[in-house]
Enzyme design. Sequence first.
Site, PDB file in Angstrom:
ATOM      1  N   HIS A 129     -15.227   1.589 -46.716  1.00  0.00           N
ATOM      2  CA  HIS A 129     -14.664   0.337 -47.156  1.00  0.00           C
ATOM      3  C   HIS A 129     -15.943  -0.217 -47.960  1.00  0.00           C
ATOM      4  CE1 HIS A 129     -13.027  -3.572 -47.148  1.00  0.00           C
ATOM      5  NE2 HIS A 129     -11.950  -3.257 -46.897  1.00  0.00           N
ATOM      6  N   ASP A 206     -18.129   1.144 -38.603  1.00  0.00           N
ATOM      7  CA  ASP A 206     -16.918   0.464 -38.960  1.00  0.00           C
ATOM      8  C   ASP A 206     -15.614   1.002 -38.153  1.00  0.00           C
ATOM      9  OD1 ASP A 206     -14.787  -0.870 -39.974  1.00  0.00           O
ATOM     10  OD2 ASP A 206     -15.351  -0.462 -42.167  1.00  0.00           O
ATOM     11  N   GLN A 209     -10.225   0.070 -38.458  1.00  0.00           N
ATOM     12  CA  GLN A 209      -9.230   0.784 -38.373  1.00  0.00           C
ATOM     13  C   GLN A 209      -8.819   1.997 -37.243  1.00  0.00           C
ATOM     14  OE1 GLN A 209      -6.881   0.315 -40.635  1.00  0.00           O
ATOM     15  NE2 GLN A 209      -8.016  -0.940 -41.859  1.00  0.00           N
ATOM     16  N   LYS A 232      -6.607  -6.785 -37.539  1.00  0.00           N
ATOM     17  CA  LYS A 232      -6.007  -5.430 -37.748  1.00  0.00           C
ATOM     18  C   LYS A 232      -5.635  -4.927 -36.424  1.00  0.00           C
ATOM     19  CE  LYS A 232      -8.870  -4.547 -41.900  1.00  0.00           C
ATOM     20  NZ  LYS A 232      -7.770  -4.596 -42.730  1.00  0.00           N
ATOM     21  N   CYS A 371     -10.157  -1.197 -51.408  1.00  0.00           N
ATOM     22  CA  CYS A 371     -11.643  -1.434 -51.185  1.00  0.00           C
ATOM     23  C   CYS A 371     -12.420  -0.297 -50.824  1.00  0.00           C
ATOM     24  CB  CYS A 371     -11.759  -2.695 -50.044  1.00  0.00           C
ATOM     25  SG  CYS A 371     -11.237  -4.331 -50.703  1.00  0.00           S
TER      26      CYS A 371
END
Length: 413
Positions: A129, A206, A209, A232, A371
């Site tokens: 991202h 990251d 997700q 999220k 993104c």
Amino acid sequence: MNALSEPMLDVARVRRDFPILEREVHGKPLIYLDNAATTQTPSAVIETLDDYYRRYNANIHRGLHTLADEATAAYEGTRDKVRAWLGAASSREIIFTRGTTEAINLVANSWGRANLRPGDEILVSLMEHHSNIVPWQMLAEALDVTLKVIPVDERGVLDQAAYRELLGERTRLVCVNHVSNALGTVNPVAEMAREAHAHDALILVDGAQAVPHQRVDVHALGVDFYAFSGHKMYGPTGVGVLYGREALLEAMPPWQGGGEMISRVSFDQGTVYSDIPHKFEAGTPAIAEVIALGAALDWVAATGIDMMAAWEGQLLERATAKLRDVEGLRLIGTAPDKVSVLSFVVDGVHAQDIGLLIDQLGVAIRTGHHCAQPVLASMGLEATCRASLAAYNTPEEVDAFVEALEKVIAMVR
């Protein structure tokens, strides 16, 4: 096609927790398939926000009155919940931020500026991202650091052989997502962490997700930094988390200055900073949102993350099979290990047209570059359609989505 196996998850009960799923869009029942951008919010989280503002709205840590004590206890209670959720060794390793983006920028501007020197190297995967690309580009330009890119194959799988070749004596940091927001690929971060550490490099993950779809144990993964966002994973917007190993956080300088991150300020003797994690939480934080994040974690725990993941896996399998039968449709991101994301393009049809028209049929999907422009560009694409799943989605919604998609394709051809 085989029907879904009997779900362990009580999906009807799950859906009752989400008031927004009762609404209609353009006269059609809402089918919400934009969960990789933002999940919807259960009543328990909404009620927690309401309860804070109705009963104990106060600033935290510095007050001596009852409301301040109650707000502080609830805020720090969420820190303890996050520590347990991530398997961190101490609550001191949990820092609240505005989201994954701010968490990554914190590491870049604190650890990065304190530790990187000209000629050092940062490895970043092609599928990141922008939030895990741009901060490192900015830092590389400012500090004369080299950014190297880990390639991705045509399935959307990170090239592990290339990764090992890129690691070297100048590598200081590896930046990779746990799950790709554009492709759904699940990356082998534990293996990548071992490889990074073997070269005396750190690894930042990251996890925006990943956290909504699977168990995450930062100790078992062996990561140095791990970031995720509340919105999220069924929580509110405006709040996120940075996990960092305690020894690293202790050595890092503050990123922002202000209230709460200090223990003493003097013009004569200078400033003494607070201990971690407060050293990195300058000013009044998103108090209500942090407390509500705790409620979201409670909701996921009560619902059962393993059952949620199993249900989403069945939905993904069903949707993947149905989309493969749509004429002219090509799935983007076909890694053998993936979760909850279906990116696709349709021959001769612009992604934006599909997104606009399918909304008229009550279906919410995402279109664009998500993104993640570099990885799409590597595949010769500027945009895809993306349908992303959550635990409250149903097989009937999957079928209705595919039916609506076929109607839209027929309309524009």
